[in-house]
Write a protein that holds these residues in place. Structure first.
Motif, PDB file in Angstrom:
ATOM      1  N   ALA A  46      30.913 107.050   8.647  1.00 14.46           N
ATOM      2  CA  ALA A  46      31.828 106.506   9.658  1.00 14.46           C
ATOM      3  C   ALA A  46      32.111 105.046   9.351  1.00 14.46           C
ATOM      4  O   ALA A  46      31.357 104.380   8.653  1.00 14.46           O
ATOM      5  CB  ALA A  46      31.230 106.652  11.056  1.00 14.46           C
ATOM      6  N   GLY A  47      33.212 104.563   9.895  1.00 10.23           N
ATOM      7  CA  GLY A  47      33.604 103.174   9.709  1.00 10.23           C
ATOM      8  C   GLY A  47      34.682 102.974   8.660  1.00 10.23           C
ATOM      9  O   GLY A  47      35.193 101.863   8.516  1.00 10.23           O
ATOM     10  N   LEU A  48      35.035 104.030   7.934  1.00 10.28           N
ATOM     11  CA  LEU A  48      36.005 103.868   6.851  1.00 10.28           C
ATOM     12  C   LEU A  48      37.380 103.458   7.373  1.00 10.28           C
ATOM     13  O   LEU A  48      38.046 102.598   6.777  1.00 10.28           O
ATOM     14  CB  LEU A  48      36.120 105.161   6.040  1.00 10.28           C
ATOM     15  N   GLU A  49      37.836 104.063   8.456  1.00 11.18           N
ATOM     16  CA  GLU A  49      39.177 103.744   8.951  1.00 11.18           C
ATOM     17  C   GLU A  49      39.322 102.263   9.297  1.00 11.18           C
ATOM     18  O   GLU A  49      40.276 101.612   8.855  1.00 11.18           O
ATOM     19  CB  GLU A  49      39.513 104.632  10.150  1.00 11.18           C
ATOM     20  N   PRO A  50      38.403 101.669  10.062  1.00  9.75           N
ATOM     21  CA  PRO A  50      38.538 100.217  10.288  1.00  9.75           C
ATOM     22  C   PRO A  50      38.334  99.391   9.027  1.00  9.75           C
ATOM     23  O   PRO A  50      38.901  98.298   8.910  1.00  9.75           O
ATOM     24  CB  PRO A  50      37.465  99.908  11.342  1.00  9.75           C
ATOM     25  N   VAL A  51      37.551  99.865   8.070  1.00 10.03           N
ATOM     26  CA  VAL A  51      37.428  99.159   6.791  1.00 10.03           C
ATOM     27  C   VAL A  51      38.788  99.081   6.106  1.00 10.03           C
ATOM     28  O   VAL A  51      39.206  98.014   5.615  1.00 10.03           O
ATOM     29  CB  VAL A  51      36.402  99.858   5.870  1.00 10.03           C
ATOM     30  N   HIS A 129      26.996  99.897  11.105  1.00  8.32           N
ATOM     31  CA  HIS A 129      26.919 100.141  12.540  1.00  8.32           C
ATOM     32  C   HIS A 129      27.492 101.504  12.919  1.00  8.32           C
ATOM     33  O   HIS A 129      26.882 102.283  13.660  1.00  8.32           O
ATOM     34  CB  HIS A 129      27.652  99.045  13.310  1.00  8.32           C
ATOM     35  N   GLN A 130      28.659 101.819  12.392  1.00  5.62           N
ATOM     36  CA  GLN A 130      29.324 103.044  12.837  1.00  5.62           C
ATOM     37  C   GLN A 130      28.667 104.300  12.271  1.00  5.62           C
ATOM     38  O   GLN A 130      28.619 105.335  12.940  1.00  5.62           O
ATOM     39  CB  GLN A 130      30.812 102.961  12.507  1.00  5.62           C
ATOM     40  N   GLN A 161      33.689  95.920  21.621  1.00  2.20           N
ATOM     41  CA  GLN A 161      34.161  96.649  20.445  1.00  2.20           C
ATOM     42  C   GLN A 161      33.167  97.706  20.021  1.00  2.20           C
ATOM     43  O   GLN A 161      33.548  98.808  19.591  1.00  2.20           O
ATOM     44  CB  GLN A 161      34.433  95.680  19.291  1.00  2.20           C
ATOM     45  N   ALA A 162      31.879  97.411  20.148  1.00  8.81           N
ATOM     46  CA  ALA A 162      30.864  98.421  19.839  1.00  8.81           C
ATOM     47  C   ALA A 162      30.968  99.595  20.804  1.00  8.81           C
ATOM     48  O   ALA A 162      30.746 100.745  20.429  1.00  8.81           O
ATOM     49  CB  ALA A 162      29.475  97.801  19.902  1.00  8.81           C
ATOM     50  N   GLY A 163      31.307  99.306  22.081  1.00 14.83           N
ATOM     51  CA  GLY A 163      31.499 100.379  23.040  1.00 14.83           C
ATOM     52  C   GLY A 163      32.682 101.258  22.682  1.00 14.83           C
ATOM     53  O   GLY A 163      32.632 102.485  22.811  1.00 14.83           O
ATOM     54  N   TYR A 164      33.773 100.617  22.224  1.00 17.10           N
ATOM     55  CA  TYR A 164      34.943 101.371  21.773  1.00 17.10           C
ATOM     56  C   TYR A 164      34.555 102.274  20.601  1.00 17.10           C
ATOM     57  O   TYR A 164      34.912 103.461  20.552  1.00 17.10           O
ATOM     58  CB  TYR A 164      36.039 100.395  21.367  1.00 17.10           C
ATOM     59  N   GLN A 165      33.827 101.700  19.650  1.00 15.73           N
ATOM     60  CA  GLN A 165      33.418 102.482  18.490  1.00 15.73           C
ATOM     61  C   GLN A 165      32.534 103.657  18.883  1.00 15.73           C
ATOM     62  O   GLN A 165      32.678 104.770  18.356  1.00 15.73           O
ATOM     63  CB  GLN A 165      32.702 101.580  17.491  1.00 15.73           C
ATOM     64  N   ALA A 166      31.606 103.434  19.821  1.00 17.93           N
ATOM     65  CA  ALA A 166      30.718 104.515  20.247  1.00 17.93           C
ATOM     66  C   ALA A 166      31.519 105.666  20.848  1.00 17.93           C
ATOM     67  O   ALA A 166      31.216 106.843  20.604  1.00 17.93           O
ATOM     68  CB  ALA A 166      29.695 103.995  21.251  1.00 17.93           C
ATOM     69  N   ALA A 167      32.538 105.346  21.635  1.00 12.40           N
ATOM     70  CA  ALA A 167      33.378 106.390  22.221  1.00 12.40           C
ATOM     71  C   ALA A 167      34.108 107.178  21.136  1.00 12.40           C
ATOM     72  O   ALA A 167      34.167 108.412  21.164  1.00 12.40           O
ATOM     73  CB  ALA A 167      34.376 105.771  23.190  1.00 12.40           C
TER      74      ALA A 167
END
Length: 449
Positions: A46-51, A129-130, A161-167
């Motif tokens: 996870a995390g690739l799209e925001p990267v 994180h993600q 932002q971490a809350g957004y990512q968790a959702a």
């Protein structure tokens, strides 16, 4: 200032030195996780799209150069070589949602050396994180064993932002909804929520509170029943639902106490009131371990709302991740440090049935029956294909499909909540031979230095 300044200082000092030395050849950095945290049998990429979003817009602006100069205590002119630097490289990565194992590259960045170095900290932060939270979310879905799971983590995550990512990551791994309005709106998720205990307390009675809430929300409602006495709260909710002619789609929510025992009593009260279709939602400090215990006990809970412990991955809040140089200007390199040695060269992961993975060189042919995991997702600083920012729900749905497919391939022992055993990837013969050659080269150079 732009997000280019969100980096560690040594990235700046190294990049500046590379530029002054004319070291701008192509460098490949590999991002991987050495070892899984305790009680993890797999990770979810996870995390690739925001990267990709970050790299596509990356550019060092004049204000960024001023900031670098200020923290270094040097004239801005000394940092001028960094001005205008943008990301023009290539990214090969495991798509979001795929299951990954220790030592497998989640992504590899190939770009002119100063660029590849400067983006390290930001990229590591996003992926680390993600992937951590996505893997925790995935285990909650496994523990729920088919029962819906929803995200209530926003108020306890380490920043909005971490809350957004968790959702988003919960949805990627199969959650049914989130309480986070911003994430629901942006990512096309189902928004869910009930009421707080304070809502009940401002009315003279629970019954008055439930009636008032139903008047404002005429559709299916969920009543929070444990503000005072849970069994009385359930009985009151049942009376209100009956008086309003409500039932299908409605629920009561348990948020404290012995959730298993209370769910049994709540179910009995609702069934006796002729409301077998009213569901029971459980929340309050749940994670995969608690959900697993409740499911195994046979508790009549229909929906699990997880928050604090999942949104921060409380039992395993970080990964042993690394972003290591594996090739510079066509020359494979490796680190030989004890317990932190790396494998040289650009790589590929070949997935066989049952997640029997082989880590090989990027240009190797796949072993029979296997498929490559890393895909080229960015070239020349631009996404190669696929939907852009405007189709977040489409990207998320594709990641969810990948996750569910890979989850089905995992061995049962890797899917266990307690004491899972992760599959281990093996190195291909070609990668092993390259590592031996590079090691011998380095050792010869050390002897003759």
């Amino acid at each position: 200032m732009s997000e280019a300044v969100t980096t560690d200082l040594y990235e700046v000092t190294m990049a500046l030195s590379y530029l002054r030395e004319g070291m701008t050849g192509p460098a490949t950095f590999s991002l991987f996780v050495r070892d899984l945290p305790p009680d993890r049998g797999f990770l979810v990429a996870a995390g690739l799209e925001p990267v990709l979003d970050h790299l596509a817009s990356y550019r060092v602006e004049p204000e960024d150069v001023d900031a670098f100069a200020s923290v270094l205590g040097r004239p801005a002119g000394d940092l001028a070589p960094l001005l205008g630097l943008a990301f023009t490289g290539e990214v090969r990565a495991v798509p979001e949602g795929r299951v990954v194992l220790p030592w497998e590259p989640l992504l590899e960045i190939t770009a002119p050396l100063p660029q590849a170095q400067l983006v390290e900290s930001y990229v590591l932060n996003l992926v680390n994180h993600q992937t951590t939270v996505a893997s925790k979310c995935a285990r909650c879905v496994l523990a729920a064993d088919g029962h819906p799971v929803v995200d209530f983590s926003l108020r306890r995550t380490h920043g909005p932002q971490a809350g957004y990512q968790a959702a988003r990551l919960g949805a990627m791994t199969g959650y049914a909804g989130t309480s986070n309005v911003a994430a629901a709106r942006a990512e096309g998720l189902t928004a869910v929520g009930t009421m707080a205990h304070s809502y009940i307390e401002v009315f003279d009675s629970e019954e008055e509170a439930f009636h008032a809430f139903a008047r404002s929300h005429p559709g299916p409602v969920t009543f929070l029943v444990d503000t005072y006495d849970t069994e009385n709260g359930v009985a009151t909710a049942a009376r209100v639902l009956h008086s309003l002619g409500l039932g299908p789609g409605c629920a009561v929510r348990l948020d404290s106490g012995d959730l298993g025992a209370l769910a049994v009593r709540a179910r009995a009260v609702l069934d006796a009131a002729g409301l077998p279709e009213v569901r029971i939602v459980a929340s309050g400090g749940l994670d995969e371990f608690a959900v697993d215990r409740l499911v195994r006990s046979g508790a009549p809970i229909d929906v699990y709302a997880v928050g604090t412990r999942v949104g921060v991955s409380a039992d395993a809040p970080y990964l042993d991740s690394a972003y290591k140089l594996v090739e510079y200007d066509g020359r494979p390199v490796m680190k030989l440090s004890s317990a932190k040695a790396t494998a040289p060269g650009r790589k590929q992961v070949f997935r066989g049935p049952g997640c029997a993975d082989v880590i090989g060189l990027h240009d190797e042919s796949p072993p029979p029956g296997s498929v490559p995991l890393l895909e080229t997702v960015m070239q020349d600083g631009r996404r190669t294909s696929g939907p852009g920012r405007s189709d977040r729900p489409g990207r998320l749905e594709a990641a969810r499909r990948r996750f569910l497919a890979d989850l089905g391939e995992l061995p049962p022992e890797a899917r266990r909540i307690a004491s899972p055993v992760a599959p281990r990837a093996v190195l291909s013969g070609a990668l092993t031979e390259l590592a031996v050659r590079v090691r011998h080269r380095i050792e010869r150079e050390l002897l003759t230095a």
